[in-house]
Design an enzyme around this catalytic site. Structure first.
Site, mmCIF file in Angstrom:
data_model
loop_
_atom_site.group_PDB
_atom_site.id
_atom_site.type_symbol
_atom_site.label_atom_id
_atom_site.label_comp_id
_atom_site.label_asym_id
_atom_site.label_seq_id
_atom_site.Cartn_x
_atom_site.Cartn_y
_atom_site.Cartn_z
ATOM 1 N N GLU A 154 34.534 -11.268 8.998
ATOM 2 C CA GLU A 154 33.353 -10.705 9.642
ATOM 3 C C GLU A 154 33.032 -9.359 8.990
ATOM 4 O OE1 GLU A 154 31.803 -9.270 14.080
ATOM 5 O OE2 GLU A 154 33.774 -10.231 13.858
ATOM 6 N N ASP A 189 30.156 -1.604 19.757
ATOM 7 C CA ASP A 189 31.290 -1.064 19.004
ATOM 8 C C ASP A 189 31.971 0.095 19.718
ATOM 9 O OD1 ASP A 189 30.672 -2.882 17.052
ATOM 10 O OD2 ASP A 189 29.566 -1.472 15.805
#
Length: 260
Positions: free
Chosen positions: A52, A63
């Site tokens: 990824e 995130d």
């Protein structure tokens, strides 16, 4: 047409191994984008099932701090989506690449152009966490005749009927979110998580991978029992930044050879 990534992960699942997908931040390397394929090669040679590749953005809603800081380092080097796509066009690799980005960046780039420019690269999948399922056709319309899949994210709060809807005609894999919130929060799993993942596996016709908060060998062992594999993000990004390439190599090798 079954996408390449779907077939690739199904073959790993059929072999009895757990699927392992490490995450890296494009441009987060000390060398910036010039170091991108160096890290991809390290992870590929260590046995990663797919990789990824995160795209840096100023407002990354999914995130946690380690990955957000990696994105900031990348942005400080002038890295952007256009530069990343151009870098990915320079070389192909055997391991499938998965792009994790946000819808605003794709809009700014141009959806049709984005998909067209990725054709011929090793990118086989897109993850867009802030794209609602109800609007996924904005992207899927351009992916139908390509070898690029769009991965759905299924959270703990997703009801069973909605899970079925998400999984219907999905390609690549199902991204099962292990915790509610940003990535990297470890040890805050709900008591019913394992049951949720096991139920999701019965709904999905393609591999189910567990991500968000997965970082230890104990996590690998636990989630391979109730899903088809894992995605590890924060640990990989942190260790690479701290110069622990040998630790990353050992961790990926262990996880990629985990026998279910």
């Amino acid at each position: 047409m079954t996408k390449t990534l779907t077939k690739h992960l199904q073959e790993i699942k059929a072999s009895g191994k757990g699927i392992f997908v490490p995450y890296i931040m494009a441009g987060g390397h000390d060398k910036g984008l010039d170091g991108l394929f160096e890290i991809i090669d390290l992870l590929e040679n260590s046995g990663a099932s797919a990789i990824e590749v995160g795209i840096p953005w100023s407002d990354p809603v999914a995130d946690e701090p380690v990955i957000e800081l990696a994105g900031q380092r990348s942005l400080a080097k002038g890295v952007n989506l256009t530069g990343i796509v151009e870098k990915l066009q320079e070389k192909t690799v055997e391991v499938p690449l998965v792009i994790m980005t946000y819808i605003n960046l794709v809009y700014q780039y141009g959806i049709e152009k984005f998909v067209k420019d990725l054709a011929g690269t090793s990118v086989k999948c897109l993850i867009i966490p802030d794209l609602p399922h109800e609007h996924e056709n904005l992207i899927k319309l351009y992916l139908d005749n390509t070898d690029i899949a769009l991965v759905p994210l299924v959270s703990l709060t997703t009801g069973i009927e909605r899970q079925k809807n998400f999984c219907q005609n999905a390609e690549g894999f199902i991204y099962a979110v292990a915790i509610n919130g940003v990535t990297g929060k470890t040890g805050n799993y709900r008591d019913d998580l394992d049951k949720h993942l096991a139920n999701l596996e019965t709904v999905a016709d393609i591999p189910v991978l567990t991500g968000f908060g997965v970082s230890t060998k104990a996590d690998i062992e636990r989630f391979n029992k109730v899903s088809d594999g894992v995605i590890v993000r924060t640990k990989i990004v942190r260790d690479l930044h701290e110069g622990k390439a040998d630790d990353v190599e050992a961790f990926v090798t262990y996880d990629s050879n985990y026998q279910k």
